[in-house]
Design a protein around this motif. Structure first.
Motif, PDB file in Angstrom:
ATOM      1  N   CYS A  57      52.034 -59.899   7.591  1.00  0.00           N
ATOM      2  CA  CYS A  57      52.161 -59.226   6.295  1.00  0.00           C
ATOM      3  C   CYS A  57      51.401 -57.909   6.253  1.00  0.00           C
ATOM      4  CB  CYS A  57      51.688 -60.134   5.176  1.00  0.00           C
ATOM      5  SG  CYS A  57      49.889 -60.378   5.100  1.00  0.00           S
ATOM      6  N   GLY A  58      50.457 -57.723   7.181  1.00  0.00           N
ATOM      7  CA  GLY A  58      49.682 -56.491   7.235  1.00  0.00           C
ATOM      8  C   GLY A  58      48.445 -56.476   6.381  1.00  0.00           C
ATOM      9  N   GLU A  59      48.138 -57.588   5.705  1.00  0.00           N
ATOM     10  CA  GLU A  59      47.035 -57.572   4.742  1.00  0.00           C
ATOM     11  C   GLU A  59      45.917 -58.553   5.046  1.00  0.00           C
ATOM     12  OE1 GLU A  59      47.968 -56.641   0.617  1.00  0.00           O
ATOM     13  OE2 GLU A  59      50.060 -57.061   1.088  1.00  0.00           O
ATOM     14  N   SER A  60      45.955 -59.187   6.190  1.00  0.00           N
ATOM     15  CA  SER A  60      44.874 -60.105   6.560  1.00  0.00           C
ATOM     16  C   SER A  60      43.548 -59.351   6.668  1.00  0.00           C
ATOM     17  CB  SER A  60      45.192 -60.776   7.895  1.00  0.00           C
ATOM     18  OG  SER A  60      44.078 -61.486   8.392  1.00  0.00           O
ATOM     19  N   SER A  61      42.479 -60.021   6.308  1.00  0.00           N
ATOM     20  CA  SER A  61      41.145 -59.442   6.472  1.00  0.00           C
ATOM     21  C   SER A  61      40.567 -59.796   7.832  1.00  0.00           C
ATOM     22  CB  SER A  61      40.214 -59.946   5.359  1.00  0.00           C
ATOM     23  OG  SER A  61      40.661 -59.504   4.095  1.00  0.00           O
ATOM     24  N   ASN A  62      41.356 -60.466   8.645  1.00  0.00           N
ATOM     25  CA  ASN A  62      40.900 -60.897   9.969  1.00  0.00           C
ATOM     26  C   ASN A  62      41.906 -60.479  11.039  1.00  0.00           C
ATOM     27  OD1 ASN A  62      39.121 -62.241  11.775  1.00  0.00           O
ATOM     28  ND2 ASN A  62      40.425 -64.063  11.753  1.00  0.00           N
ATOM     29  N   LYS A  63      42.507 -59.283  10.869  1.00  0.00           N
ATOM     30  CA  LYS A  63      43.499 -58.803  11.831  1.00  0.00           C
ATOM     31  C   LYS A  63      42.921 -58.768  13.248  1.00  0.00           C
ATOM     32  CE  LYS A  63      45.708 -55.715   8.464  1.00  0.00           C
ATOM     33  NZ  LYS A  63      44.683 -55.768   7.411  1.00  0.00           N
ATOM     34  N   PRO A  64      43.724 -59.086  14.251  1.00  0.00           N
ATOM     35  CA  PRO A  64      45.164 -59.325  14.164  1.00  0.00           C
ATOM     36  C   PRO A  64      45.540 -60.741  13.746  1.00  0.00           C
ATOM     37  CG  PRO A  64      44.482 -59.535  16.435  1.00  0.00           C
ATOM     38  CD  PRO A  64      43.255 -59.120  15.669  1.00  0.00           C
ATOM     39  N   PHE A  65      44.572 -61.583  13.446  1.00  0.00           N
ATOM     40  CA  PHE A  65      44.872 -62.978  13.124  1.00  0.00           C
ATOM     41  C   PHE A  65      45.202 -63.148  11.637  1.00  0.00           C
ATOM     42  CE2 PHE A  65      41.886 -62.939  16.726  1.00  0.00           C
ATOM     43  CZ  PHE A  65      42.688 -63.535  17.681  1.00  0.00           C
ATOM     44  N   ARG A 197      59.349 -55.788  23.871  1.00  0.00           N
ATOM     45  CA  ARG A 197      59.763 -55.691  22.474  1.00  0.00           C
ATOM     46  C   ARG A 197      58.532 -55.467  21.603  1.00  0.00           C
ATOM     47  NH1 ARG A 197      63.260 -59.575  20.843  1.00  0.00           N
ATOM     48  NH2 ARG A 197      63.330 -60.969  22.616  1.00  0.00           N
ATOM     49  N   THR A 198      58.764 -54.896  20.414  1.00  0.00           N
ATOM     50  CA  THR A 198      57.660 -54.673  19.482  1.00  0.00           C
ATOM     51  C   THR A 198      57.969 -55.369  18.163  1.00  0.00           C
ATOM     52  OG1 THR A 198      58.637 -52.506  18.939  1.00  0.00           O
ATOM     53  CG2 THR A 198      56.774 -52.531  20.463  1.00  0.00           C
ATOM     54  N   LEU A 199      57.008 -56.150  17.679  1.00  0.00           N
ATOM     55  CA  LEU A 199      57.152 -56.888  16.434  1.00  0.00           C
ATOM     56  C   LEU A 199      56.310 -56.244  15.339  1.00  0.00           C
ATOM     57  CD1 LEU A 199      56.860 -60.570  17.753  1.00  0.00           C
ATOM     58  CD2 LEU A 199      58.942 -59.247  17.323  1.00  0.00           C
ATOM     59  N   CYS A 200      56.877 -56.157  14.149  1.00  0.00           N
ATOM     60  CA  CYS A 200      56.185 -55.566  13.009  1.00  0.00           C
ATOM     61  C   CYS A 200      54.970 -56.406  12.634  1.00  0.00           C
ATOM     62  CB  CYS A 200      57.144 -55.479  11.820  1.00  0.00           C
ATOM     63  SG  CYS A 200      56.354 -54.972  10.275  1.00  0.00           S
ATOM     64  N   ARG A 201      53.839 -55.734  12.349  1.00  0.00           N
ATOM     65  CA  ARG A 201      52.671 -56.444  11.819  1.00  0.00           C
ATOM     66  C   ARG A 201      52.080 -55.743  10.598  1.00  0.00           C
ATOM     67  NH1 ARG A 201      47.232 -55.321  13.762  1.00  0.00           N
ATOM     68  NH2 ARG A 201      47.165 -53.384  14.941  1.00  0.00           N
ATOM     69  N   CYS A 202      52.777 -54.689  10.112  1.00  0.00           N
ATOM     70  CA  CYS A 202      52.312 -54.028   8.892  1.00  0.00           C
ATOM     71  C   CYS A 202      53.010 -54.604   7.664  1.00  0.00           C
ATOM     72  CB  CYS A 202      52.547 -52.523   8.959  1.00  0.00           C
ATOM     73  SG  CYS A 202      54.281 -52.023   8.783  1.00  0.00           S
ATOM     74  N   GLY A 203      54.104 -55.345   7.883  1.00  0.00           N
ATOM     75  CA  GLY A 203      54.846 -55.964   6.794  1.00  0.00           C
ATOM     76  C   GLY A 203      55.883 -55.085   6.142  1.00  0.00           C
ATOM     77  N   ALA A 204      55.990 -53.813   6.561  1.00  0.00           N
ATOM     78  CA  ALA A 204      56.856 -52.864   5.864  1.00  0.00           C
ATOM     79  C   ALA A 204      58.159 -52.539   6.585  1.00  0.00           C
ATOM     80  CB  ALA A 204      56.088 -51.566   5.608  1.00  0.00           C
ATOM     81  N   SER A 205      58.355 -53.069   7.790  1.00  0.00           N
ATOM     82  CA  SER A 205      59.570 -52.746   8.545  1.00  0.00           C
ATOM     83  C   SER A 205      60.816 -53.200   7.787  1.00  0.00           C
ATOM     84  CB  SER A 205      59.543 -53.423   9.913  1.00  0.00           C
ATOM     85  OG  SER A 205      60.790 -53.264  10.585  1.00  0.00           O
ATOM     86  N   LYS A 206      61.875 -52.402   7.882  1.00  0.00           N
ATOM     87  CA  LYS A 206      63.164 -52.773   7.320  1.00  0.00           C
ATOM     88  C   LYS A 206      64.050 -53.408   8.388  1.00  0.00           C
ATOM     89  CE  LYS A 206      63.263 -49.416   3.519  1.00  0.00           C
ATOM     90  NZ  LYS A 206      61.830 -49.069   3.617  1.00  0.00           N
ATOM     91  N   GLU A 217      54.398 -44.383   8.116  1.00  0.00           N
ATOM     92  CA  GLU A 217      54.592 -43.928   6.745  1.00  0.00           C
ATOM     93  C   GLU A 217      53.681 -44.665   5.778  1.00  0.00           C
ATOM     94  OE1 GLU A 217      58.666 -44.162   5.650  1.00  0.00           O
ATOM     95  OE2 GLU A 217      59.388 -42.948   7.333  1.00  0.00           O
ATOM     96  N   ALA A 218      53.407 -45.924   6.091  1.00  0.00           N
ATOM     97  CA  ALA A 218      52.567 -46.741   5.213  1.00  0.00           C
ATOM     98  C   ALA A 218      51.084 -46.527   5.446  1.00  0.00           C
ATOM     99  CB  ALA A 218      52.913 -48.221   5.395  1.00  0.00           C
ATOM    100  N   SER A 219      50.736 -45.690   6.434  1.00  0.00           N
ATOM    101  CA  SER A 219      49.326 -45.485   6.812  1.00  0.00           C
ATOM    102  C   SER A 219      48.635 -46.828   6.988  1.00  0.00           C
ATOM    103  CB  SER A 219      48.609 -44.638   5.745  1.00  0.00           C
ATOM    104  OG  SER A 219      49.200 -43.367   5.632  1.00  0.00           O
ATOM    105  N   PHE A 220      49.235 -47.659   7.805  1.00  0.00           N
ATOM    106  CA  PHE A 220      48.782 -49.029   8.021  1.00  0.00           C
ATOM    107  C   PHE A 220      47.306 -49.077   8.406  1.00  0.00           C
ATOM    108  CE2 PHE A 220      48.727 -52.627  11.280  1.00  0.00           C
ATOM    109  CZ  PHE A 220      48.460 -53.613  10.319  1.00  0.00           C
ATOM    110  N   ASP A 221      46.531 -49.799   7.613  1.00  0.00           N
ATOM    111  CA  ASP A 221      45.101 -49.950   7.844  1.00  0.00           C
ATOM    112  C   ASP A 221      44.879 -51.313   8.483  1.00  0.00           C
ATOM    113  OD1 ASP A 221      42.385 -50.150   7.867  1.00  0.00           O
ATOM    114  OD2 ASP A 221      42.088 -49.748   5.733  1.00  0.00           O
ATOM    115  N   GLU A 222      44.482 -51.327   9.739  1.00  0.00           N
ATOM    116  CA  GLU A 222      44.365 -52.602  10.442  1.00  0.00           C
ATOM    117  C   GLU A 222      42.947 -53.150  10.422  1.00  0.00           C
ATOM    118  OE1 GLU A 222      44.894 -52.450  14.636  1.00  0.00           O
ATOM    119  OE2 GLU A 222      44.144 -50.417  14.784  1.00  0.00           O
ATOM    120  N   ARG A 223      42.063 -52.520   9.700  1.00  0.00           N
ATOM    121  CA  ARG A 223      40.677 -53.005   9.678  1.00  0.00           C
ATOM    122  C   ARG A 223      40.558 -54.317   8.907  1.00  0.00           C
ATOM    123  NH1 ARG A 223      37.833 -47.771   7.378  1.00  0.00           N
ATOM    124  NH2 ARG A 223      39.735 -47.843   6.166  1.00  0.00           N
TER     125      ARG A 223
END
Length: 223
Positions: A57-65, A197-206, A217-223
């Motif tokens: 979803c891109g919003e975990s506080s424990n990325k990448p988990f 292959r590459t899988l989305c992890r920001c949650g915004a892919s169409k 575009e979403a300025s994905f923050d992975e922290r």
């Protein structure tokens, strides 16, 4: 390429990775002009188990988990990518020394396919030159998404580098799944096997579950 290593996509939830799949972080190496030319392994993760869940979803506080945030935010992880065989989407480009197949639906603009002065498509006409052909092959092999593949006439058989089966986290970007690891949909069907292959992890892919570059575009923050 396939064995017990598997990524099972959870409905509106994370990627469940099983089979003791190695997990690392890999970043592009750039020239002074900002052109990606290679990959650098930054670190290896210890998932602390043969099965682990990676945030989708891109919003975990424990990325990448995954930490369960998807449930709180009402994440919609519906898979929207085209399920037809890749061959039906690929554009076949013939050069004098190489054949390139191009599946644009998989692209997320990693940038390895070109420089400021040229790219794989422009070099196609010069592919009878061994140096030009070698450069094209290097660019294609560095492409993480699998958009580009190649074969050398007259065989016509796609050629792929022997990659280790692992998942690499790309900083600020997708999950790079290497070595033909099986990716299973929420409905139990397997996505077509790919070496890269590459899988989305920001949650915004169409184009879920695949990355389409939306993280930029979403300025994905992975922290």
């Amino acid at each position: 390429m396939a064995d017990t290593k598997r990524i099972k996509i959870q409905a509106n939830g994370p990627y469940l990775v099983s089979g003791d799949v190695p997990l690392s972080e890999m970043a592009p190496v750039h020239t002074y002009n900002g052109e990606p030319i290679d990959w650098h392994r930054l670190r290896d993760f210890d998932p602390q188990g043969k099965v682990y869940a990676l945030c989708r979803c891109g919003e975990s506080s424990n990325k990448p988990f995954c930490d369960g945030t998807h449930a709180q935010r009402g994440f919609d992880g519906t898979e929207t990518a085209d399920r037809s065989p890749g061959a039906s989407r690929q554009e076949r480009l013939e050069g004098p020394g190489i054949t390139v197949t191009d599946d644009k639906s998989l692209c997320h603009s990693a940038g390895f396919c070109g420089t400021r002065t040229t790219n794989v498509w422009k070099m196609l006409e010069q592919s009878d030159d061994p140096a030009a052909r070698a450069k094209m092959i290097e660019m294609i092999r560095l492409c993480p998404s699998g958009r580009l593949a190649y074969s050398i006439p007259p065989s016509g058989a796609p050629e792929e580098e022997d990659l280790p089966q692992e998942v690499a986290v790309v900083p600020g970007g997708p999950l790079w799944v290497r070595g033909g690891i099986t990716v299973e949909s929420t409905d139990g069907r397997e996505w077509e096997a790919l070496n890269r292959r590459t899988l989305c992890r920001c949650g915004a892919s169409k184009n879920k579950p695949f990355c389409d570059g939306a993280h930029s575009e979403a300025s994905f923050d992975e922290r």
